[in-house]
Scaffold this motif. Structure first.
Motif, mmCIF file in Angstrom:
data_model
loop_
_atom_site.group_PDB
_atom_site.id
_atom_site.type_symbol
_atom_site.label_atom_id
_atom_site.label_comp_id
_atom_site.label_asym_id
_atom_site.label_seq_id
_atom_site.Cartn_x
_atom_site.Cartn_y
_atom_site.Cartn_z
ATOM 1 N N VAL A 48 27.165 10.354 1.273
ATOM 2 C CA VAL A 48 26.212 11.181 0.532
ATOM 3 C C VAL A 48 25.199 10.332 -0.225
ATOM 4 C CG1 VAL A 48 27.802 13.105 0.312
ATOM 5 C CG2 VAL A 48 27.773 11.362 -1.468
ATOM 6 N N GLY A 49 25.129 9.053 0.092
ATOM 7 C CA GLY A 49 24.057 8.210 -0.431
ATOM 8 C C GLY A 49 24.380 7.403 -1.663
ATOM 9 N N PHE A 50 25.655 7.351 -2.091
ATOM 10 C CA PHE A 50 26.012 6.567 -3.278
ATOM 11 C C PHE A 50 26.331 5.144 -2.842
ATOM 12 C CE2 PHE A 50 29.096 5.322 -6.679
ATOM 13 C CZ PHE A 50 28.235 5.465 -7.757
ATOM 14 N N PRO A 51 25.714 4.148 -3.460
ATOM 15 C CA PRO A 51 25.908 2.771 -2.996
ATOM 16 C C PRO A 51 27.287 2.237 -3.358
ATOM 17 C CG PRO A 51 24.609 2.774 -5.011
ATOM 18 C CD PRO A 51 24.801 4.218 -4.627
ATOM 19 N N ASP A 52 27.698 1.200 -2.651
ATOM 20 C CA ASP A 52 28.939 0.518 -3.003
ATOM 21 C C ASP A 52 28.807 -0.085 -4.400
ATOM 22 O OD1 ASP A 52 30.030 1.139 -0.560
ATOM 23 O OD2 ASP A 52 29.362 -0.720 0.379
ATOM 24 N N ALA A 53 29.825 0.085 -5.219
ATOM 25 C CA ALA A 53 29.783 -0.431 -6.587
ATOM 26 C C ALA A 53 31.176 -0.872 -6.990
ATOM 27 C CB ALA A 53 29.262 0.634 -7.550
ATOM 28 N N ARG A 54 31.266 -1.986 -7.701
ATOM 29 C CA ARG A 54 32.552 -2.495 -8.175
ATOM 30 C C ARG A 54 32.921 -1.892 -9.519
ATOM 31 N NH1 ARG A 54 34.408 -7.093 -5.766
ATOM 32 N NH2 ARG A 54 35.422 -7.746 -7.691
ATOM 33 N N GLU A 55 31.906 -1.597 -10.350
ATOM 34 C CA GLU A 55 32.147 -1.030 -11.672
ATOM 35 C C GLU A 55 31.576 0.380 -11.718
ATOM 36 O OE1 GLU A 55 33.844 -2.281 -14.098
ATOM 37 O OE2 GLU A 55 34.146 -4.337 -13.389
ATOM 38 N N LEU A 56 32.385 1.338 -12.168
ATOM 39 C CA LEU A 56 31.979 2.734 -12.216
ATOM 40 C C LEU A 56 32.199 3.288 -13.620
ATOM 41 C CD1 LEU A 56 33.794 3.899 -8.964
ATOM 42 C CD2 LEU A 56 31.340 3.487 -9.192
ATOM 43 N N LEU A 57 31.265 4.104 -14.059
ATOM 44 C CA LEU A 57 31.416 4.799 -15.335
ATOM 45 C C LEU A 57 31.728 6.267 -15.040
ATOM 46 C CD1 LEU A 57 31.200 5.167 -18.390
ATOM 47 C CD2 LEU A 57 28.739 5.474 -18.105
ATOM 48 N N PRO A 58 32.937 6.743 -15.345
ATOM 49 C CA PRO A 58 33.259 8.161 -15.129
ATOM 50 C C PRO A 58 32.774 9.003 -16.305
ATOM 51 C CG PRO A 58 35.205 6.977 -15.871
ATOM 52 C CD PRO A 58 34.093 5.970 -15.812
ATOM 53 N N LEU A 59 32.097 10.097 -16.005
ATOM 54 C CA LEU A 59 31.602 11.011 -17.035
ATOM 55 C C LEU A 59 31.904 12.442 -16.633
ATOM 56 C CD1 LEU A 59 28.874 8.791 -16.752
ATOM 57 C CD2 LEU A 59 28.546 9.911 -18.931
ATOM 58 N N ALA A 60 31.953 13.305 -17.638
ATOM 59 C CA ALA A 60 32.066 14.744 -17.409
ATOM 60 C C ALA A 60 31.277 15.444 -18.493
ATOM 61 C CB ALA A 60 33.530 15.194 -17.430
ATOM 62 N N ALA A 61 30.783 16.619 -18.167
ATOM 63 C CA ALA A 61 30.036 17.421 -19.141
ATOM 64 C C ALA A 61 30.475 18.857 -19.014
ATOM 65 C CB ALA A 61 28.535 17.293 -18.915
ATOM 66 N N GLU A 62 30.458 19.557 -20.133
ATOM 67 C CA GLU A 62 30.866 20.964 -20.181
ATOM 68 C C GLU A 62 29.820 21.740 -20.965
ATOM 69 O OE1 GLU A 62 34.387 23.632 -19.377
ATOM 70 O OE2 GLU A 62 34.105 21.509 -18.945
ATOM 71 N N ALA A 63 29.324 22.846 -20.371
ATOM 72 C CA ALA A 63 28.351 23.691 -21.052
ATOM 73 C C ALA A 63 29.086 24.661 -21.967
ATOM 74 C CB ALA A 63 27.519 24.461 -20.029
ATOM 75 N N GLY A 64 28.709 24.672 -23.229
ATOM 76 C CA GLY A 64 29.324 25.590 -24.182
ATOM 77 C C GLY A 64 28.307 26.577 -24.704
ATOM 78 N N GLY A 65 28.681 27.283 -25.757
ATOM 79 C CA GLY A 65 27.743 28.189 -26.396
ATOM 80 C C GLY A 65 27.463 29.445 -25.605
ATOM 81 N N GLY A 66 28.472 30.064 -25.027
ATOM 82 C CA GLY A 66 28.237 31.297 -24.298
ATOM 83 C C GLY A 66 28.890 31.271 -22.943
ATOM 84 N N PRO A 67 28.603 32.286 -22.134
ATOM 85 C CA PRO A 67 29.201 32.341 -20.790
ATOM 86 C C PRO A 67 28.684 31.208 -19.932
ATOM 87 C CG PRO A 67 27.511 34.030 -21.040
ATOM 88 C CD PRO A 67 27.728 33.444 -22.404
ATOM 89 N N PRO A 68 29.440 30.804 -18.898
ATOM 90 C CA PRO A 68 28.983 29.726 -18.021
ATOM 91 C C PRO A 68 27.642 30.077 -17.388
ATOM 92 C CG PRO A 68 31.286 30.266 -17.583
ATOM 93 C CD PRO A 68 30.762 31.322 -18.502
ATOM 94 N N PRO A 69 26.774 29.087 -17.209
ATOM 95 C CA PRO A 69 25.478 29.374 -16.581
ATOM 96 C C PRO A 69 25.655 29.830 -15.143
ATOM 97 C CG PRO A 69 25.823 27.007 -16.797
ATOM 98 C CD PRO A 69 26.941 27.670 -17.539
ATOM 99 N N ALA A 70 24.673 30.592 -14.651
ATOM 100 C CA ALA A 70 24.694 31.031 -13.257
ATOM 101 C C ALA A 70 24.692 29.823 -12.341
ATOM 102 C CB ALA A 70 23.497 31.924 -12.969
ATOM 103 N N ALA A 71 25.391 29.959 -11.182
ATOM 104 C CA ALA A 71 25.569 28.810 -10.283
ATOM 105 C C ALA A 71 24.242 28.217 -9.858
ATOM 106 C CB ALA A 71 26.389 29.236 -9.065
ATOM 107 N N GLY A 72 23.292 29.054 -9.450
ATOM 108 C CA GLY A 72 22.021 28.523 -8.959
ATOM 109 C C GLY A 72 21.288 27.726 -10.008
ATOM 110 N N ALA A 73 21.213 28.264 -11.239
ATOM 111 C CA ALA A 73 20.509 27.557 -12.306
ATOM 112 C C ALA A 73 21.232 26.268 -12.687
ATOM 113 C CB ALA A 73 20.381 28.467 -13.526
ATOM 114 N N TRP A 74 22.562 26.298 -12.701
ATOM 115 C CA TRP A 74 23.345 25.103 -13.040
ATOM 116 C C TRP A 74 23.102 24.011 -12.007
ATOM 117 C CZ3 TRP A 74 25.630 22.848 -16.899
ATOM 118 C CH2 TRP A 74 26.656 21.915 -16.706
ATOM 119 N N GLU A 75 23.180 24.368 -10.712
ATOM 120 C CA GLU A 75 22.966 23.367 -9.663
ATOM 121 C C GLU A 75 21.541 22.827 -9.692
ATOM 122 O OE1 GLU A 75 25.374 25.666 -8.680
ATOM 123 O OE2 GLU A 75 26.904 24.145 -8.358
#
Length: 573
Positions: free
Chosen positions: A299-326
């Motif tokens: 999917v186009g991600f280059p080979d890398a030896r060091e990776l930074l794992p991240l996650a994000a969560e939308a708060g403040g109400g119902p989850p955003p609609a799938a299309g707008a989130w993507e």
């Protein structure tokens, strides 16, 4: 009894009653018995091959076959070049037994050669085989229409292209992959319990490793709407051969996917979903590190030896609609790539959750990378959804072997950080207690702990205008240090001491005791996830002796001495 779908093979034709009565014997080319038939033809001329188009079951008495060996070999060669499915010779007319040269030539060419020991009506054979062909084609088309209606219903019900591809994979019993016009992977799906290495097999099938397309692959063009060249919908025969029904199903699905992409321009959404599936599989331990590297490369991600794992969560109400989130994720990815960052970013399986891996040049680049991802994501969400609370959690820099576990920690960290004070991003290591309490959020013991520890104080703040919980929170946040707590609350020390005394009386604790302060601090953190139990608190309080909750205004001698000792310690400070 159901009618078999699709084509009739040579072996199936020989099994029909009309041919079985002729006592058929396969004398050569047995390996070709699985060839499909297109038609049945009867003829007795030497140049019969010139009248055929391929796929025929040729019936003859042998009158047109030469008597010399070289002529017999030439006869077979011409039929094989025309891709005739099989040659059936009725004995008793031109031949009592089939000539050796004819048999050897048929074996060498892989052309099924069948001898009929008894006379049969060729017209009856033609009618029986053609009836079987028509019945099977009709059954195939009817089943194809059923699949088409099912796929359209999935699209109309909002399952989108991913839902269509998952259903298609179940119908063909094999993995299916959607490519864009440049040959990059947009999305893939496999049947339940199927092979996990579909993406690696896809790369082989495309000819990267083998240099030629893999035999047996089904591929149909798909219009993407944003590129001059069409993409492709590909089915790989990893679990079983792709039959005629698979061809029809892939054909119908390709049309549905094309219309969906032309109408909604879902390429960015599909990319986000495909990357999200990969990252979610990695975080859940469903995929090995080596396979994850191969899929990330696809999917186009280059080979890398060091990776930074991240996650994000939308708060403040119902989850955003799938299309707008993507769409917001696509904006964030484009913004980061425009700054030269290499990021694998996609939607998680939980609505409103993002997972990401960022390629780092060195571990020291971690803070800057986390700042960039958090800023890009918030900016993209603000443009697409308006102001929105987003909690971002970043783990330690890791390699691919540790990336799955690190992503899982980051996902939990982002989920629990939604309830914490806003920050540019949260360090996963600093969230250990919050993450643990968040995981226990459904356990009634957590709510009971909050009630037992903080119940009287919560009840006080509900009845009074001057709340004491913020004072306790500030004191715990500063490790019990009163000077720093007073500055944070903009109070003089005497005012802070009076508040502390009121808290101590309400909760019957000594806030100079480190263990008591720790217990209160844990309860305050747990309250973010377990919430209050106001009904239980209000219900229990009248039933208990008030002295168990609020000490008497006439304290005991021991309590008075303890109070004077605390006052002395405060004055010395």
């Amino acid at each position: 009894m159901s009618v078999p779908l699709g084509r009739v093979t040579v072996a199936e034709a020989l099994a029909l009653p009309v041919l079985r009565r002729g006592l058929p014997e396969v004398v050569g080319g047995r390996a070709g018995l699985d060839r499909p038939l297109r038609w049945v033809h009867a003829g007795e001329v030497p140049n019969i091959a010139s009248l055929l188009r391929g796929g025929e079951l040729l019936l003859t008495t042998g009158m047109g076959i030469a008597r010399r060996a070289d002529g017999q070999r030439r006869f077979v060669a011409e039929l094989a070049e025309r891709d005739v499915a099989a040659l059936v010779v009725e004995l008793g007319g031109a031949f009592e037994t089939l000539p050796r040269a004819l048999v050897e030539a048929a074996e060498a060419r892989g052309l099924p050669l069948v001898a009929l020991r008894r006379e049969v009506l060729f017209v009856a054979v033609t009618e029986a085989v053609h009836t079987e062909l028509v019945n099977r084609q009709y059954a195939l088309l009817r089943r194809g229409d059923e699949i088409h209606r099912e796929l359209v219903a999935l699209m109309l019900d909002g399952h989108g292209v991913p839902g269509v591809l998952r259903a298609l994979a179940e119908h063909v019993g094999n993995p299916v992959l959607l490519e864009d016009g440049d040959g990059s992977l947009l999305f893939h799906a496999g049947p339940a319990g199927g092979a996990p290495d579909a993406v690696a097999a896809w790369e082989t099938a495309r000819g990267r490793a083998a240099g030629v397309p893999w035999r047996g692959v089904l591929a149909r063009p798909v219009a993407t709407g944003t590129q001059a060249r069409p993409g492709q919908l590909v089915a790989l025969p990893l679990e079983r051969p792709l039959d005629a029904l698979a061809e029809v199903a892939v054909e119908r699905a390709a049309g549905i996917v094309s219309l969906a992409l032309l109408r909604t321009r879902q390429e960015d959404e599909l990319r986000a979903r495909e990357r999200g599936e990969l990252l979610a599989d990695l975080a859940e331990g469903r995929i090995a590190a080596g396979e994850a590297v191969a899929q990330a490369r696809a999917v186009g991600f280059p080979d890398a030896r060091e990776l930074l794992p991240l996650a994000a969560e939308a708060g403040g109400g119902p989850p955003p609609a799938a299309g707008a989130w993507e769409a917001a994720l696509a904006d964030a990815r484009h913004a980061l790539e425009g700054r030269g960052a290499s990021v694998l970013l996609g939607s998680g399986r939980v609505p409103g959750r993002l997972l990401a891996l960022v390629a780092l040049r060195e571990p020291a680049a971690r803070p800057g990378a986390a700042d960039a991802v958090a800023a890009a994501l918030r900016g993209a969400l603000a443009r697409r959804l308006g102001p929105r609370e987003v909690a971002v959690a970043a783990g330690r820099a890791v390699g691919w072997e540790e990336a799955g576990a690190a992503l899982a920690l980051a996902a939990d960290g982002a989920a629990c950080a939604v309830a914490l004070p806003a920050a540019a991003w949260h360090d996963v290591d600093a969230l250990e207690l919050s993450r643990l309490l968040w995981r226990w959020r459904e356990d009634p013991e957590l709510a009971a702990l909050v009630e037992r520890t903080l119940g009287p104080l919560i009840a006080h703040d509900r009845r009074r205008a001057h709340r004491l919980l913020p004072t306790l929170e500030a004191l715990c946040a500063h490790g019990g240090r009163k000077a720093e707590t007073a500055r944070a609350l903009h109070l003089n020390r005497q005012a802070l001491y009076r508040r502390i005394e009121r808290i101590e009386r309400l909760l019957a604790v000594d806030l100079d005791d480190p263990r008591a302060l720790l217990r209160l601090h844990v309860a305050l953190e747990a309250r973010r996830y377990a919430g209050e139990l106001p009904q239980a608190t209000e219900r229990r309080a009248p039933a208990r002796d008030a002295r168990q909750i609020v000490p008497s205004r006439a304290p005991s001698r021991a309590a008075s001495l303890a109070g004077r000792r605390r006052d002395d310690r405060r004055r010395r400070r």
